[in-house]
Scaffold this motif. Structure first.
Motif, PDB file in Angstrom:
ATOM      1  N   ASP A 137     -10.272   9.718 -11.648  1.00 33.31           N
ATOM      2  CA  ASP A 137     -10.161  10.971 -12.390  1.00 33.31           C
ATOM      3  C   ASP A 137     -11.336  11.040 -13.357  1.00 33.31           C
ATOM      4  N   PRO A 138     -12.113  12.145 -13.357  1.00 35.63           N
ATOM      5  CA  PRO A 138     -13.252  12.237 -14.273  1.00 35.63           C
ATOM      6  C   PRO A 138     -12.851  12.050 -15.735  1.00 35.63           C
ATOM      7  N   ALA A 139     -11.613  12.374 -16.070  1.00 36.76           N
ATOM      8  CA  ALA A 139     -11.169  12.234 -17.459  1.00 36.76           C
ATOM      9  C   ALA A 139     -11.045  10.764 -17.868  1.00 36.76           C
ATOM     10  N   TYR A 140     -10.804   9.870 -16.894  1.00 29.24           N
ATOM     11  CA  TYR A 140     -10.631   8.451 -17.189  1.00 29.24           C
ATOM     12  C   TYR A 140     -11.800   7.599 -16.716  1.00 29.24           C
ATOM     13  N   GLY A 141     -12.612   8.142 -15.805  1.00 28.90           N
ATOM     14  CA  GLY A 141     -13.724   7.374 -15.274  1.00 28.90           C
ATOM     15  C   GLY A 141     -13.247   6.141 -14.544  1.00 28.90           C
ATOM     16  N   LEU A 142     -13.984   5.046 -14.692  1.00 30.28           N
ATOM     17  CA  LEU A 142     -13.615   3.800 -14.024  1.00 30.28           C
ATOM     18  C   LEU A 142     -12.592   2.991 -14.815  1.00 30.28           C
ATOM     19  N   ALA A 143     -12.069   3.595 -15.878  1.00 36.04           N
ATOM     20  CA  ALA A 143     -11.104   2.870 -16.701  1.00 36.04           C
ATOM     21  C   ALA A 143      -9.839   2.539 -15.931  1.00 36.04           C
ATOM     22  N   ARG A 144      -9.551   3.339 -14.898  1.00 33.48           N
ATOM     23  CA  ARG A 144      -8.385   3.069 -14.076  1.00 33.48           C
ATOM     24  C   ARG A 144      -8.562   3.763 -12.738  1.00 33.48           C
ATOM     25  N   PRO A 145      -7.828   3.339 -11.701  1.00 32.66           N
ATOM     26  CA  PRO A 145      -7.969   3.991 -10.394  1.00 32.66           C
ATOM     27  C   PRO A 145      -7.277   5.343 -10.357  1.00 32.66           C
ATOM     28  N   HIS A 146      -7.526   6.079  -9.297  1.00 30.90           N
ATOM     29  CA  HIS A 146      -6.938   7.398  -9.119  1.00 30.90           C
ATOM     30  C   HIS A 146      -5.442   7.272  -8.846  1.00 30.90           C
ATOM     31  N   VAL A 147      -4.623   7.996  -9.610  1.00 31.02           N
ATOM     32  CA  VAL A 147      -3.179   8.001  -9.433  1.00 31.02           C
ATOM     33  C   VAL A 147      -2.813   9.228  -8.612  1.00 31.02           C
ATOM     34  N   SER A 148      -2.317   9.013  -7.401  1.00 28.44           N
ATOM     35  CA  SER A 148      -2.111  10.132  -6.492  1.00 28.44           C
ATOM     36  C   SER A 148      -1.007   9.840  -5.498  1.00 28.44           C
ATOM     37  N   LEU A 149      -0.127  10.838  -5.280  1.00 25.99           N
ATOM     38  CA  LEU A 149       0.897  10.709  -4.257  1.00 25.99           C
ATOM     39  C   LEU A 149       0.288  10.706  -2.870  1.00 25.99           C
ATOM     40  N   GLU A 150      -0.860  11.344  -2.725  1.00 26.73           N
ATOM     41  CA  GLU A 150      -1.481  11.422  -1.403  1.00 26.73           C
ATOM     42  C   GLU A 150      -1.879  10.035  -0.907  1.00 26.73           C
ATOM     43  N   THR A 151      -2.530   9.250  -1.777  1.00 26.78           N
ATOM     44  CA  THR A 151      -2.919   7.901  -1.367  1.00 26.78           C
ATOM     45  C   THR A 151      -1.693   7.023  -1.176  1.00 26.78           C
ATOM     46  N   TYR A 152      -0.654   7.250  -1.988  1.00 25.74           N
ATOM     47  CA  TYR A 152       0.593   6.510  -1.805  1.00 25.74           C
ATOM     48  C   TYR A 152       1.216   6.840  -0.449  1.00 25.74           C
ATOM     49  N   ALA A 153       1.235   8.120  -0.078  1.00 31.04           N
ATOM     50  CA  ALA A 153       1.839   8.517   1.194  1.00 31.04           C
ATOM     51  C   ALA A 153       1.101   7.887   2.365  1.00 31.04           C
ATOM     52  N   LEU A 154      -0.233   7.814   2.267  1.00 32.35           N
ATOM     53  CA  LEU A 154      -1.004   7.180   3.336  1.00 32.35           C
ATOM     54  C   LEU A 154      -0.647   5.697   3.454  1.00 32.35           C
ATOM     55  N   LEU A 155      -0.475   5.042   2.311  1.00 35.77           N
ATOM     56  CA  LEU A 155      -0.031   3.649   2.335  1.00 35.77           C
ATOM     57  C   LEU A 155       1.372   3.569   2.932  1.00 35.77           C
ATOM     58  N   GLY A 156       2.205   4.568   2.601  1.00 33.90           N
ATOM     59  CA  GLY A 156       3.573   4.595   3.108  1.00 33.90           C
ATOM     60  C   GLY A 156       3.643   4.680   4.612  1.00 33.90           C
ATOM     61  N   TYR A 157       2.737   5.409   5.227  1.00 35.56           N
ATOM     62  CA  TYR A 157       2.732   5.515   6.683  1.00 35.56           C
ATOM     63  C   TYR A 157       2.524   4.141   7.327  1.00 35.56           C
ATOM     64  N   ARG A 158       1.750   3.283   6.674  1.00 36.71           N
ATOM     65  CA  ARG A 158       1.521   1.953   7.228  1.00 36.71           C
ATOM     66  C   ARG A 158       2.674   1.008   6.907  1.00 36.71           C
ATOM     67  N   MET A 159       3.355   1.267   5.777  1.00 39.95           N
ATOM     68  CA  MET A 159       4.399   0.355   5.333  1.00 39.95           C
ATOM     69  C   MET A 159       5.791   0.761   5.805  1.00 39.95           C
ATOM     70  N   ILE A 160       5.927   1.958   6.334  1.00 37.24           N
ATOM     71  CA  ILE A 160       7.252   2.531   6.557  1.00 37.24           C
ATOM     72  C   ILE A 160       8.123   1.679   7.464  1.00 37.24           C
ATOM     73  N   ASP A 161       7.530   1.052   8.468  1.00 34.65           N
ATOM     74  CA  ASP A 161       8.314   0.238   9.396  1.00 34.65           C
ATOM     75  C   ASP A 161       8.823  -1.047   8.743  1.00 34.65           C
ATOM     76  N   ARG A 162       8.161  -1.462   7.654  1.00 31.82           N
ATOM     77  CA  ARG A 162       8.557  -2.701   6.978  1.00 31.82           C
ATOM     78  C   ARG A 162       9.289  -2.446   5.673  1.00 31.82           C
ATOM     79  N   ALA A 163       9.404  -1.185   5.274  1.00 35.41           N
ATOM     80  CA  ALA A 163      10.005  -0.860   3.987  1.00 35.41           C
ATOM     81  C   ALA A 163      11.491  -1.212   3.973  1.00 35.41           C
ATOM     82  N   PRO A 164      12.031  -1.550   2.813  1.00 38.19           N
ATOM     83  CA  PRO A 164      13.450  -1.896   2.728  1.00 38.19           C
ATOM     84  C   PRO A 164      14.330  -0.752   3.244  1.00 38.19           C
TER      85      PRO A 164
END
Length: 538
Positions: free
Chosen positions: A214-241
């Motif tokens: 986020d330009p407001a935070y710069g490199l102080a922290r990574p981008h917080v986004s549901l979109e990137t989480y959902a992409l991770l979820g597609y890979r994890m969904i078969d192993r999710a609890p």
């Protein structure tokens, strides 16, 4: 004599060569001809630097942006970050979307008459009309309905879209405040949607969004986004609890309902929800100072929207809410896309118009003159629920989130993957500049353990240190040494949880890398420091 002439000739050649070199250097530095400046100076012309050498003219920015394929352009206000490109027509899901000179959806109606009521539909992709034509947006269909409800002799109301796909609530509210004097709204209808807690995006070279930070935070922290989480979820969904999938009905896992950013129990999530409420309250206050009104409209009561309504009305019980649809059917969304169809938008616009007319917010109109609602939506009209019912449902949702935020993330089993705010690449769990995650702390943890798979010694990333912060307080640093054995790359690093936060029920861990390297995978370059295997409190 010949010697003198030869010396003069050589001096002249040297002067010309020096002048040409100086001209080239000046042109590179100042983007302006040195010879031209000299001629202007001799003639007495104004030679002050043009403003657009430092800050481009709006016309030049629009023309330059239009040359690239991406739909986005930089917004002047860095707190907003981006907007749609101005003065162009783009096909979005095969529907033409035309932008005005401000990068906002055009208003197809006639020029507003003097004294005409002015309404703004405010939000991101839903308010924008993603995937529908210029004459099918909420704003245009609402304007047509209000125009049809006019009493004789009354001016035609004008309804304007102020929205951009991908904006968060901070950007939505900031843009309206920036342009309040120009827009001069009498009524603003705010349409919150589930990505309003996202961080903002940066833009890449051709005008596409880039979820790096986020330009407001710069490199102080990574981008917080549901979109990137959902992409991770597609890979994890078969192993999710299984219990996670069961409680959140499966689809919510991929669309972000379980993501820690929505939980409203971890520190970062609570901060973002508080910021959303504060932004809306500030907009409402500024509108009231101008004699204008604000109402919130939720197209359908999906889990995030339902909770957002609860959160807003807990803080502002008198905030008008326009109830739209109480259920969502598959035919209400575009084919292969979750955004509403023109017909569904039309029903939502009708319900907005009915609210405005019933409450007398649009002078010169009559509710009796409003065209009838599409019969397919009559039975699906929603009513705002009493505060006790709304509060009970909101608290139940928060309790559900508490059940599924634990003290450990283990990506080898997919447990806790939904607790990662950002920083983990979905394709291979690689972490670059930083990692950000939320954890439950039921046992007053003293240490934070990070389990990683190191990059090879030859990667060039070493030496590298990792620095941790828990709830914003330093938790120390640890060296990440290169693997001695190429076959043994797994390692656990330990950080000390600050004593002042050990009693907190939830902890946010931010782990920054002192170094990283650029790696190219499948033709895409991105930064990497280590692969995340797990994170836990002990």
């Amino acid at each position: 004599m010949k010697t003198v002439l030869l010396k003069l000739l050589l001096a002249l050649v040297a002067f010309v060569v020096a002048a040409v070199l100086m001209e080239g250097a000046w042109s590179l530095i100042g983007d302006e001809s040195a010879i031209r400046r000299g001629a202007d100076w001799l003639s007495g012309a104004d030679t002050s630097p043009r403003a657009d050498r430092v800050s481009m003219l709006d016309e030049e920015r629009i023309a330059a942006a239009a040359l690239t394929e991406g739909p986005y352009a930089l917004e002047a206000d860095p707190a907003i970050g981006f907007r749609m490109k101005a003065g162009v027509t783009r096909l979005i899901l095969n529907a033409p979307a035309t932008m005005d000179s401000w990068g906002q959806r055009v208003r197809p109606g006639p020029e507003p008459e003097p004294g005409a009521p002015r309404v703004v539909v405010l939000g991101d992709s839903v308010a924008f009309g993603f995937g529908v034509g210029d004459d099918e947006t909420f704003a245009h269909q609402l304007e047509e309905l209000l125009a049809g409800a006019r009493v004789p002799g009354a001016p035609r109301p004008s309804v304007h879209t102020v929205a951009c796909p991908g904006w968060n609530m901070r950007g939505v509210c900031r843009y309206l405040k920036d342009h309040l004097a120009r827009l001069r709204p009498d009524v603003v209808i705010l349409m919150p949607v589930r990505n309003d807690l996202h961080d903002n995006f940066t833009l890449n070279e051709v005008g596409h969004r880039s979820p790096e930070f986020d330009p407001a935070y710069g490199l102080a922290r990574p981008h917080v986004s549901l979109e990137t989480y959902a992409l991770l979820g597609y890979r994890m969904i078969d192993r999710a609890p299984p219990e996670l999938l069961k409680e959140f009905a499966g689809v919510d896992v991929l669309e972000g309902a379980t993501h820690v950013v929505n939980s409203d129990v971890t520190p970062e999530s609570r901060r973002l929800w508080d910021e959303l409420v504060t932004d809306v309250r500030d907009v409402r206050s500024r509108l009231a100072a101008r004699g204008a009104r604000l109402a919130a409209a939720f197209l359908w009561p999906l889990p995030w929207e339902d909770y957002c309504e609860y959160r807003l009305l807990e803080a502002m019980p008198d905030l008008p809410v326009i109830p739209l649809l109480r259920e969502l059917k598959s035919k209400d969304t575009l084919k292969g896309d979750p955004h509403p169809t023109p017909r569904c938008i039309g029903a939502g616009a009708w319900l907005m118009a009915d609210f405005l007319l019933e409450n007398g917010w649009v002078p010169g109109t009559s509710r009796e003159r409003l065209a009838p609602l599409d019969p397919d939506y009559t039975s699906r009209r929603r009513r705002v629920e009493p505060a006790p019912i709304r509060r009970s449902r909101g608290e139940s949702r928060r309790k559900l989130w508490r059940r599924f935020i634990g003290p450990e993330i283990d990506l080898t089993t997919a447990r806790g993957f939904h607790q990662i705010y950002g920083g983990v690449h979905f394709s291979d769990e690689m972490v670059g500049t930083s990692l950000f995650a939320g954890l439950a702390n039921p046992a007053r943890a003293r240490t934070l353990e990070l389990r990683v798979e190191r990059l090879p010694r030859s990667s060039g990333v070493y030496p590298v240190a990792l620095e941790a912060a828990v709830n914003g307080i330093s938790a120390g640093s640890a060296e990440l040494p290169p693997p001695e054995d190429p076959e043994v790359r797994e390692m656990t690093l330990t950080f000390t949880v600050p004593e002042s936060v050990r009693g907190a029920p939830y902890l946010d861990a931010l782990i920054r890398s002192s170094n990283w390297v650029t790696r190219r995978t499948d033709g895409i370059s991105r930064v990497a420091c280590y692969r995340l295997l797990g994170l836990r409190l002990r």
